[in-house]
Motif scaffolding. Structure first.
Motif, PDB file in Angstrom:
ATOM      1  N   MET A   1       0.832  -1.207   0.000  1.00  0.00           N
ATOM      2  CA  MET A   1       0.000   0.000   0.000  1.00  0.00           C
ATOM      3  C   MET A   1       0.870   1.261   0.000  1.00  0.00           C
ATOM      4  N   LYS A   2       1.949   1.224   0.748  1.00  0.00           N
ATOM      5  CA  LYS A   2       2.839   2.378   0.803  1.00  0.00           C
ATOM      6  C   LYS A   2       3.507   2.615  -0.552  1.00  0.00           C
ATOM      7  N   ASP A   3       3.899   1.514  -1.234  1.00  0.00           N
ATOM      8  CA  ASP A   3       4.530   1.638  -2.550  1.00  0.00           C
ATOM      9  C   ASP A   3       3.556   2.228  -3.556  1.00  0.00           C
ATOM     10  N   LYS A   4       2.302   1.805  -3.473  1.00  0.00           N
ATOM     11  CA  LYS A   4       1.260   2.320  -4.370  1.00  0.00           C
ATOM     12  C   LYS A   4       1.075   3.821  -4.161  1.00  0.00           C
ATOM     13  N   LEU A   5       1.028   4.257  -2.896  1.00  0.00           N
ATOM     14  CA  LEU A   5       0.840   5.681  -2.588  1.00  0.00           C
ATOM     15  C   LEU A   5       2.045   6.506  -3.028  1.00  0.00           C
ATOM     16  N   LYS A   6       3.233   5.946  -2.886  1.00  0.00           N
ATOM     17  CA  LYS A   6       4.430   6.691  -3.278  1.00  0.00           C
ATOM     18  C   LYS A   6       4.436   6.961  -4.778  1.00  0.00           C
ATOM     19  N   LYS A   7       4.013   5.933  -5.561  1.00  0.00           N
ATOM     20  CA  LYS A   7       3.944   6.128  -7.003  1.00  0.00           C
ATOM     21  C   LYS A   7       2.830   7.103  -7.381  1.00  0.00           C
ATOM     22  N   LEU A   8       1.750   7.097  -6.568  1.00  0.00           N
ATOM     23  CA  LEU A   8       0.583   7.912  -6.903  1.00  0.00           C
ATOM     24  C   LEU A   8       0.795   9.385  -6.554  1.00  0.00           C
ATOM     25  N   VAL A   9       1.282   9.664  -5.331  1.00  0.00           N
ATOM     26  CA  VAL A   9       1.346  11.075  -4.881  1.00  0.00           C
ATOM     27  C   VAL A   9       2.745  11.484  -4.417  1.00  0.00           C
ATOM     28  N   GLY A  10       3.736  10.633  -4.570  1.00  0.00           N
ATOM     29  CA  GLY A  10       5.080  10.963  -4.088  1.00  0.00           C
ATOM     30  C   GLY A  10       5.640  12.223  -4.712  1.00  0.00           C
TER      31      GLY A  10
ATOM     32  N   ALA B   1     -12.185   1.059  -0.675  1.00  0.00           N
ATOM     33  CA  ALA B   1     -11.578   0.159   0.307  1.00  0.00           C
ATOM     34  C   ALA B   1     -12.368   0.196   1.609  1.00  0.00           C
ATOM     35  N   SER B   2     -12.029  -0.700   2.510  1.00  0.00           N
ATOM     36  CA  SER B   2     -12.700  -0.759   3.821  1.00  0.00           C
ATOM     37  C   SER B   2     -12.307   0.460   4.659  1.00  0.00           C
ATOM     38  N   PRO B   3     -13.134   0.814   5.651  1.00  0.00           N
ATOM     39  CA  PRO B   3     -12.781   1.951   6.518  1.00  0.00           C
ATOM     40  C   PRO B   3     -11.413   1.793   7.172  1.00  0.00           C
ATOM     41  N   GLN B   4     -11.060   0.549   7.544  1.00  0.00           N
ATOM     42  CA  GLN B   4      -9.768   0.316   8.161  1.00  0.00           C
ATOM     43  C   GLN B   4      -8.631   0.605   7.188  1.00  0.00           C
ATOM     44  N   ASP B   5      -8.782   0.162   5.935  1.00  0.00           N
ATOM     45  CA  ASP B   5      -7.742   0.412   4.924  1.00  0.00           C
ATOM     46  C   ASP B   5      -7.650   1.898   4.602  1.00  0.00           C
ATOM     47  N   GLN B   6      -8.785   2.584   4.600  1.00  0.00           N
ATOM     48  CA  GLN B   6      -8.761   4.027   4.344  1.00  0.00           C
ATOM     49  C   GLN B   6      -7.988   4.762   5.446  1.00  0.00           C
ATOM     50  N   MET B   7      -8.205   4.321   6.695  1.00  0.00           N
ATOM     51  CA  MET B   7      -7.489   4.940   7.813  1.00  0.00           C
ATOM     52  C   MET B   7      -5.990   4.667   7.703  1.00  0.00           C
ATOM     53  N   VAL B   8      -5.636   3.426   7.350  1.00  0.00           N
ATOM     54  CA  VAL B   8      -4.221   3.072   7.198  1.00  0.00           C
ATOM     55  C   VAL B   8      -3.596   3.873   6.068  1.00  0.00           C
ATOM     56  N   ALA B   9      -4.324   4.061   4.981  1.00  0.00           N
ATOM     57  CA  ALA B   9      -3.803   4.830   3.846  1.00  0.00           C
ATOM     58  C   ALA B   9      -3.519   6.274   4.257  1.00  0.00           C
ATOM     59  N   GLY B  10      -4.422   6.857   5.046  1.00  0.00           N
ATOM     60  CA  GLY B  10      -4.196   8.220   5.520  1.00  0.00           C
ATOM     61  C   GLY B  10      -2.947   8.330   6.368  1.00  0.00           C
TER      62      GLY B  10
END
Length: 774
Positions: A242-251, A284-293
């Motif tokens: 998930m962290k790798d996905k976010l880095k590519k998306l908004v890094g 995604a689930s509320p838990q995954d959304q919180m983790v993504a934030g």
């Protein structure tokens, strides 16, 4: 019945006792900590479940002082403990700051830490004991606390460090420092100092750390006997993908945002990146959304911290030692007693100083009883200062803490009450904030005090330092921004003058820092403070010699304690009359020190003369201005010196004969008189004729002296006395008993001279008059 466990150590010349198992047994952890005869109970409770959707750590610390612990009943209308006092709020923060970083990331169970002072001996301060008790209770509770911590107070008296000094030692010394630490590193420092060097301050912190280790060892011994089983924490899910996905998306978006030097532009760009990441996990689930934030925030921290450690480039493009542009203006507001506008980068404060009299002092009701504070500093942080909508009203814990930090920084350079007998209030209104608004308060407060004419020893400046630490690599940052504070590992604030440090505060977000890092931070802060003092000096570099025209003037007057009653009068009659007639405020203490205040110097002078007239004795030969208060046949009574009356005999009004006193004088008339005589009874004889009534100058006495008539001749025996033979009565009868004797005829009491009723007498009889004057 009780399974009590106890540990005792000798600490700073006292016995420190930590006990558990007898009190508050239903709490997750409870410890009675005793030092001398001061006892603090701390109980810790923790929620077993996390509220759904919660993404923060809800730790709450409450410190409460029980008045019964010192044998007192609370003052005021409500006779029970109510809302937290300033000291209780500050002590709650003192406990919270070092323990909060010692809980693991992702632990969101609610925890309550409640410390209560149960006994206070007036010598051992309960705040340090409360920190120790809280650390011990958390260690015993089984919650995932990476402690324990120890705490110590340090004084500096005659060049020596003193562990847990008394109030008297703190007052006599140059330092009051509180530090908390784990076994390996310092976590928190709070202090006030009298312009000490950075070397002395660092030595005090290290001394506190060494002494704290003794407490940590005692807590560990208690835990070995009584600690509960540690909680089982849920396994952390693998978030690497998930962290790798976010880095590519908004890094790249986050990297670009942190290259914007303007806070508003940077904030808008970051919000767009966060919204983009949120949209990517909308399904995604509320838990995954919180983790993504959470991962987005970690990504921001990595980008900022990496740029600083790798390139030395900060968010706004400055080097690690560079200070933001400063603009300072003294006398910013027209009607205040003193004011300043201090701006550093995007942080700004309007500071005002108000001068008052003794009755404006802050009354504080605490364990030691009532006492009064003549210097106050109030810090306000409205939501508009950070461009947000939020609560606006009474100050919160953060505002109280920031205000106290600035108070500690300025307090050591203030004049004593004897040198400057005013009550002083500094108000700091933060109008913009992007890092270190408390230090802007120190700088602006110093300028406003000097603008008000408060004779400071020296100007004071303050700076906030930050830290980026990754393994053994670190960078110390001068004058940190708000984002550098949030994303960094340390908030290290230093205030002081050109001669030394007056206050030091440190909070660490990691497991502590080393002596090497602290030494570099202090040295870097020294250079930063010197630069800021130079910028402040462009606006004002010394205290003004004159007070504002709108500030009250205060004049002090010392009288004999035996005269206090005369100045106050029966039921306060005299002092109320002085205030009502002159318009000045008058305060008098038990030692006879009188403070007269008014914004009009003439009112002060009038009240001063009135009081001097009450307490001073008239001086023979001296000329005074008085007022005719009563006319009698033989002269006039004149009030002078405020509270003294004297007689101007009719023969002393003019050189020529005065047939009728009312022809020459009238009641209420102002006259100038010379004191001719003060008799043994304190009665005063005055003269007008030897004083020029226009100028008050003394005139030559041209009246010829009275002739000496010599001794009187022998008049013979008195008519009613002795051996004089008055012969028989003409009628030859018996005259009966004498008027004053006994016998049959009762004529009533003898009319002695002191029983005669001749009407009201003057206020006093002029005993010094001759027969020619009758």
């Amino acid at each position: 019945m009780f399974d009590t466990k106890k540990v005792e150590i000798e600490w700073g010349g006292q016995t420190l006792t930590l006990e558990t198992g007898r009190v508050a047994r239903q709490a997750d952890g409870a410890v009675l900590a005793t030092l001398g005869e001061t006892v603090v109970l701390c109980a810790v409770t923790a929620a077993r479940k996390v509220k759904e959707g919660q993404d923060f750590f809800p730790l709450t610390v409450h410190y409460q002082e029980k008045y019964a612990s010192a044998g007192r009943i609370p003052g005021g209308f409500f006779k029970r403990e109510r809302g937290a006092t300033e000291k209780e709020t500050l002590t709650s923060r003192l406990i919270d700051r070092p323990i909060r970083p010692l809980f693991p990331d992702g632990f969101y169970n609610e925890i309550n830490v409640i410390a209560q002072v149960m006994s206070y001996d007036g010598e051992n301060e309960p705040d340090i004991l409360a920190m120790v008790a809280a650390s011990a209770a958390l260690t015993l509770s089984g919650v995932p606390f990476m402690g324990p911590i120890g705490a110590a107070r340090v004084g500096y008296v005659d060049g020596e460090y003193v562990l847990n000094p008394t109030d008297e030692q703190v007052a006599a010394g140059d330092l009051d420092l509180v530090a908390a630490a784990t076994h390996d590193a310092v976590m928190m420092v709070e202090s006030e100092a009298k312009e000490l060097s950075e070397e002395v301050m660092l030595g005090a912190v290290m001394f506190a750390h060494r002494e704290s280790r003794k407490v940590i060892d005692a807590i560990i011994k208690l835990a070995e006997q009584a600690a509960k089983e540690p909680w089982d924490l849920p396994a952390q899910s693998d978030t690497a993908a998930m962290k790798d996905k976010l880095k590519k998306l908004v890094g790249k978006d986050i990297t670009a945002a942190y290259k914007l030097t303007d806070k508003s532009e940077r904030s808008n760009a970051l919000n767009e990146a966060r919204a983009k990441a949120k949209d990517a996990f909308a399904d995604a689930s509320p838990q995954d959304q919180m983790v993504a934030g959470k991962l987005v925030k970690k990504l921001e921290a990595e980008i900022v911290r990496g740029a600083i450690l790798k390139d030395g480039r900060r968010i706004d493009g400055r080097s690690t030692t560079q200070i933001r542009p400063i603009e300072a203006v003294a006398g910013f507001l027209p009607r205040t007693h003193g004011s300043a506008l201090f701006t550093r980068g995007e942080t700004q404060s309007i500071c005002t100083t108000t001068l008052g009299t003794k009755d404006s002092e802050q009354m504080i009701d605490g364990l030691t009883g009532l006492h009064y504070q003549h210097f106050m500093l109030h810090y306000n942080f409205p939501p508009y200062s950070v461009g947000e909508v939020g609560r606006f009203g009474a100050p919160g814990r953060r505002e109280i803490g920031h205000g106290k930090l600035a108070w500690r920084a300025l307090h050591p350079v203030l004049p004593t009450k004897d040198e400057f007998p005013y009550t002083i209030r500094v108000t700091s209104d933060i109008t913009e904030s992007n890092g270190s608004s408390s230090m802007a308060t120190v700088c602006g407060g110093s300028l406003s005090l000097m603008d008000a004419g408060v004779p400071l020893k020296r100007p004071v400046s303050g700076i906030a330092m930050g830290l980026i630490l990754e393994g053994k690599k670190f960078a110390v940052l001068s004058d940190i921004l708000g984002d550098e504070d949030h994303l960094g590992d340390m908030d290290f604030k230093v205030a002081g003058t050109s001669e030394g440090v007056t206050s030091l505060q440190m909070d660490i977000k990691i497991a502590g820092i080393t002596e090497e890092i602290m030494k570099q931070a202090l040295a870097q802060a020294h250079d930063g403070r010197a630069h800021i003092l130079g910028e402040m000096a462009k606006a004002l570099d010394h205290s003004r010699t004159e007070l504002s025209a709108h500030a009250p003037r205060i004049e002090s007057l010392q009288i004999d304690k035996s005269k206090i009653r005369e100045v106050i009068g029966t039921g306060g009659k005299v002092i109320r009359e002085i205030v009502a007639e002159t318009g000045a405020k008058v305060d008098i203490d038990d030692e006879g020190l009188i403070k007269i205040s008014s914004s009009d110097p003439a009112q002060i002078e009038a009240a001063k003369n009135w009081i001097l007239g009450i307490v001073e004795e008239p001086e023979v030969g001296k000329i005074y201005t008085g007022k005719v208060v009563n006319l009698v046949d033989f002269g006039a009574f004149v009030n002078f010196m405020g509270g003294k009356d004297g007689l101007v005999h009719v023969s002393e009004i003019r050189n020529e004969r005065v047939e009728k006193v009312s022809d020459a004088l009238s009641e209420g008339q102002e006259v100038k008189v010379k004191v001719l005589e003060v008799d043994q009874r304190g009665k005063v004889r005055l003269s007008m004729r030897v004083v020029d009534q226009e100028t008050g100058a003394e005139l030559e006495d041209t009246r010829p002296p009275r002739e000496d008539r010599g001794p009187r001749g022998d008049r013979g025996p008195r008519r009613d006395g002795g051996d004089r033979d008055r012969g028989p009565r003409r009628d030859g009868g018996d005259r009966g008993p004498r008027r004053g004797g006994g016998g049959g005829r009762d004529r009533g009491p003898r009319r002695e001279s002191n029983d005669r009723d001749d009407g009201p007498a003057p206020e006093f009889a002029p005993a010094f008059l001759s027969r020619d004057d009758d």
